[in-house]
Design a protein around this motif. Structure first.
Motif, PDB file in Angstrom:
ATOM      1  N   LYS A   1      21.900  27.158 -19.374  1.00 12.59           N
ATOM      2  CA  LYS A   1      22.456  28.427 -18.917  1.00 12.59           C
ATOM      3  C   LYS A   1      22.693  29.359 -20.109  1.00 12.59           C
ATOM      4  N   GLY A   2      22.212  30.584 -20.000  1.00  6.14           N
ATOM      5  CA  GLY A   2      22.370  31.555 -21.079  1.00  6.14           C
ATOM      6  C   GLY A   2      21.329  31.432 -22.168  1.00  6.14           C
ATOM      7  N   ILE A   3      20.361  30.536 -21.991  1.00  3.02           N
ATOM      8  CA  ILE A   3      19.304  30.317 -22.986  1.00  3.02           C
ATOM      9  C   ILE A   3      17.963  30.718 -22.368  1.00  3.02           C
ATOM     10  N   ASP A   4      17.179  31.481 -23.103  1.00  2.00           N
ATOM     11  CA  ASP A   4      15.876  31.933 -22.620  1.00  2.00           C
ATOM     12  C   ASP A   4      14.721  31.072 -23.118  1.00  2.00           C
ATOM     13  N   MET A   5      14.919  30.420 -24.267  1.00  6.62           N
ATOM     14  CA  MET A   5      13.863  29.611 -24.883  1.00  6.62           C
ATOM     15  C   MET A   5      14.490  28.523 -25.738  1.00  6.62           C
ATOM     16  N   PHE A   6      13.745  27.441 -25.949  1.00  4.18           N
ATOM     17  CA  PHE A   6      14.161  26.471 -26.969  1.00  4.18           C
ATOM     18  C   PHE A   6      12.938  25.742 -27.511  1.00  4.18           C
ATOM     19  N   PRO A   7      12.971  25.337 -28.790  1.00  4.00           N
ATOM     20  CA  PRO A   7      11.857  24.587 -29.383  1.00  4.00           C
ATOM     21  C   PRO A   7      11.732  23.220 -28.718  1.00  4.00           C
ATOM     22  N   LEU A   8      10.514  22.847 -28.417  1.00  5.31           N
ATOM     23  CA  LEU A   8      10.269  21.595 -27.703  1.00  5.31           C
ATOM     24  C   LEU A   8       9.095  20.867 -28.357  1.00  5.31           C
ATOM     25  N   THR A   9       9.356  19.692 -28.889  1.00  6.66           N
ATOM     26  CA  THR A   9       8.291  18.835 -29.413  1.00  6.66           C
ATOM     27  C   THR A   9       8.003  17.768 -28.369  1.00  6.66           C
ATOM     28  N   TYR A  10       6.750  17.681 -27.965  1.00  8.19           N
ATOM     29  CA  TYR A  10       6.372  16.815 -26.838  1.00  8.19           C
ATOM     30  C   TYR A  10       5.199  15.934 -27.241  1.00  8.19           C
ATOM     31  N   TYR A  11       5.241  14.670 -26.824  1.00  9.99           N
ATOM     32  CA  TYR A  11       4.072  13.822 -27.042  1.00  9.99           C
ATOM     33  C   TYR A  11       3.636  13.209 -25.707  1.00  9.99           C
ATOM     34  N   ASP A  12       2.318  13.064 -25.533  1.00  9.30           N
ATOM     35  CA  ASP A  12       1.782  12.457 -24.321  1.00  9.30           C
ATOM     36  C   ASP A  12       2.213  11.000 -24.223  1.00  9.30           C
ATOM     37  N   SER A  13       2.481  10.568 -23.012  1.00 10.71           N
ATOM     38  CA  SER A  13       2.781   9.155 -22.787  1.00 10.71           C
ATOM     39  C   SER A  13       1.509   8.351 -22.555  1.00 10.71           C
ATOM     40  N   ILE A  14       0.407   9.043 -22.250  1.00 12.05           N
ATOM     41  CA  ILE A  14      -0.902   8.414 -22.122  1.00 12.05           C
ATOM     42  C   ILE A  14      -1.918   9.351 -22.762  1.00 12.05           C
ATOM     43  N   THR A  15      -3.061   8.804 -23.150  1.00  9.55           N
ATOM     44  CA  THR A  15      -4.079   9.653 -23.763  1.00  9.55           C
ATOM     45  C   THR A  15      -4.947  10.291 -22.687  1.00  9.55           C
ATOM     46  N   ASP A  16      -4.283  11.088 -21.873  1.00  9.86           N
ATOM     47  CA  ASP A  16      -4.954  11.857 -20.830  1.00  9.86           C
ATOM     48  C   ASP A  16      -4.213  13.186 -20.748  1.00  9.86           C
ATOM     49  N   PRO A  17      -4.915  14.315 -20.847  1.00  9.59           N
ATOM     50  CA  PRO A  17      -4.249  15.619 -20.824  1.00  9.59           C
ATOM     51  C   PRO A  17      -3.387  15.847 -19.584  1.00  9.59           C
ATOM     52  N   LEU A  18      -3.658  15.125 -18.507  1.00  6.81           N
ATOM     53  CA  LEU A  18      -2.893  15.321 -17.279  1.00  6.81           C
ATOM     54  C   LEU A  18      -1.414  15.031 -17.484  1.00  6.81           C
ATOM     55  N   ASP A  19      -1.102  14.179 -18.466  1.00  9.98           N
ATOM     56  CA  ASP A  19       0.295  13.859 -18.750  1.00  9.98           C
ATOM     57  C   ASP A  19       1.082  15.114 -19.105  1.00  9.98           C
ATOM     58  N   VAL A  20       0.487  16.012 -19.880  1.00  7.01           N
ATOM     59  CA  VAL A  20       1.134  17.277 -20.217  1.00  7.01           C
ATOM     60  C   VAL A  20       1.038  18.260 -19.058  1.00  7.01           C
ATOM     61  N   LEU A  21      -0.121  18.332 -18.441  1.00  6.83           N
ATOM     62  CA  LEU A  21      -0.389  19.365 -17.455  1.00  6.83           C
ATOM     63  C   LEU A  21       0.473  19.243 -16.208  1.00  6.83           C
ATOM     64  N   THR A  22       0.908  18.040 -15.861  1.00  8.07           N
ATOM     65  CA  THR A  22       1.781  17.889 -14.697  1.00  8.07           C
ATOM     66  C   THR A  22       3.134  18.571 -14.903  1.00  8.07           C
ATOM     67  N   ASN A  23       3.485  18.838 -16.164  1.00  9.82           N
ATOM     68  CA  ASN A  23       4.776  19.465 -16.439  1.00  9.82           C
ATOM     69  C   ASN A  23       4.879  20.899 -15.927  1.00  9.82           C
ATOM     70  N   PHE A  24       3.755  21.528 -15.629  1.00  9.78           N
ATOM     71  CA  PHE A  24       3.764  22.922 -15.191  1.00  9.78           C
ATOM     72  C   PHE A  24       3.544  23.057 -13.691  1.00  9.78           C
ATOM     73  N   ARG A  25       3.548  21.922 -13.014  1.00  6.19           N
ATOM     74  CA  ARG A  25       3.423  21.922 -11.569  1.00  6.19           C
ATOM     75  C   ARG A  25       4.743  22.372 -10.950  1.00  6.19           C
ATOM     76  N   THR A  26       4.678  22.979  -9.769  1.00  8.73           N
ATOM     77  CA  THR A  26       5.882  23.414  -9.067  1.00  8.73           C
ATOM     78  C   THR A  26       6.850  22.242  -8.886  1.00  8.73           C
ATOM     79  N   GLY A  27       8.085  22.439  -9.322  1.00 13.27           N
ATOM     80  CA  GLY A  27       9.105  21.412  -9.137  1.00 13.27           C
ATOM     81  C   GLY A  27       9.191  20.381 -10.234  1.00 13.27           C
ATOM     82  N   SER A  28       8.263  20.392 -11.201  1.00  8.71           N
ATOM     83  CA  SER A  28       8.348  19.429 -12.307  1.00  8.71           C
ATOM     84  C   SER A  28       9.636  19.653 -13.093  1.00  8.71           C
ATOM     85  N   TYR A  29      10.260  18.577 -13.517  1.00  9.60           N
ATOM     86  CA  TYR A  29      11.553  18.750 -14.191  1.00  9.60           C
ATOM     87  C   TYR A  29      11.405  19.371 -15.575  1.00  9.60           C
ATOM     88  N   LEU A  30      10.180  19.368 -16.155  1.00  7.86           N
ATOM     89  CA  LEU A  30       9.960  20.048 -17.425  1.00  7.86           C
ATOM     90  C   LEU A  30       9.387  21.459 -17.228  1.00  7.86           C
TER      91      LEU A  30
END
Length: 279
Positions: free
Chosen positions: A169-198
């Motif tokens: 709350k009250g924050i517009d942006m924050f630095p985020l370092t993320y690593y894939d849990s599997i070597t498949d790009p879908l691991d990152v891409l699911t984060n931008f799906r509707t309702g994803s917690y990330l």
């Protein structure tokens, strides 16, 4: 499905009489996560302006000690190791980061009517990848007519930004370092799906959701990765995370130890079984 990155793929950066420091392939990216789409950042032009104004090379040199690669992509290239060359090119098309374009970024801010608007970015002493990136965002914003303020958060509270909407709350942006849990790009891409917690900004794109669902339903790696390439491009255009850098895996080795992996494969394999004293 899990694909291990070859442990032979590394670069020896510098050495000493005691041992060597290696940087191997990784699956980690450093980004600026957008958390508030109710203010100026709701306008894609403002998000694009910040991306254009960021000094990615400067951040890599100072914030990551030179151990990284500037990027405009949401995934590392290593995550696409199993994709055909044509698919890899398609996935990263138009994402090569350029030097900051302040004039163009400033024009976008003016066009969006956001000149002088205030934005808040979280910072913390939890690590240089956080504190120096927040400072870089502030510097970029000040050059293009935005008033970006830093909100300092204690290291033990910073991780709450990932899971607690109240902490954001009250924050517009924050630095985020993320690593894939599997070597498949879908691991990152699911984060931008509707309702994803990330998907911190609460963005919804039906077409994007359909791409992710289609990819998840395909077993054949080549077909799946071709769909993911389209999703990757669409997610990159939305700039829900502003990509900044790829961050390699670091490992210090001396002559008494052999067998340790120099890539992020250490996260997914029983690497200790391969470690042994050098003969």
């Amino acid at each position: 499905m899990l694909y291990l990155i070859p442990t032979e793929s590394y670069t020896r950066l510098r050495g000493s009489g005691v041992g060597e420091l290696y940087f191997g392939e990784g699956l980690s990216t450093v980004n600026v996560a957008i958390t508030n789409m109710r203010g100026p950042l709701a306008d894609l032009r403002v998000r694009r302006a910040l991306s254009l104004a960021l000094d990615r090379s400067g951040f890599v040199q100072v914030g990551l000690g030179g151990a990284g690669t500037p990027t405009g992509a949401l995934t590392t290239r290593a995550a696409w190791a199993d994709a055909p060359e044509r698919t890899r090119k398609r996935a990263f098309e138009g994402m090569r980061p350029a030097a900051p374009d302040i004039a163009r970024a400033e024009a976008l801010v003016k066009e969006a009517g956001a000149t002088g608007k205030t934005l808040t970015v979280a910072t913390s002493s939890i690590g240089q990848d956080v504190s120096l990136l927040a400072t870089a965002v502030q510097a970029a914003g000040s050059r293009i007519g935005l008033d970006i303020r830093l909100k300092s958060i204690a290291p033990n509270a910073f991780t709450a930004l990932f899971t607690d909407p109240g902490a954001r709350k009250g924050i517009d942006m924050f630095p985020l370092t993320y690593y894939d849990s599997i070597t498949d790009p879908l691991d990152v891409l699911t984060n931008f799906r509707t309702g994803s917690y990330l998907n911190f900004a609460g963005h919804s794109d039906k077409t994007y959701d359909e791409l992710v669902d289609r990819a998840g339903a395909v077993d054949d790696p080549k077909r799946r990765l071709a769909i993911e390439a389209e999703a990757h491009r669409r997610a990159a255009r939305s700039l829900l995370w502003i990509p900044v850098a790829e961050w390699p895996t670091a490992l210090f080795l001396n002559k008494r130890i052999t067998g340790a992996p120099t890539t992020i494969s250490y996260m997914y394999q029983p690497w200790a079984a391969e470690v042994g004293a050098a003969k």
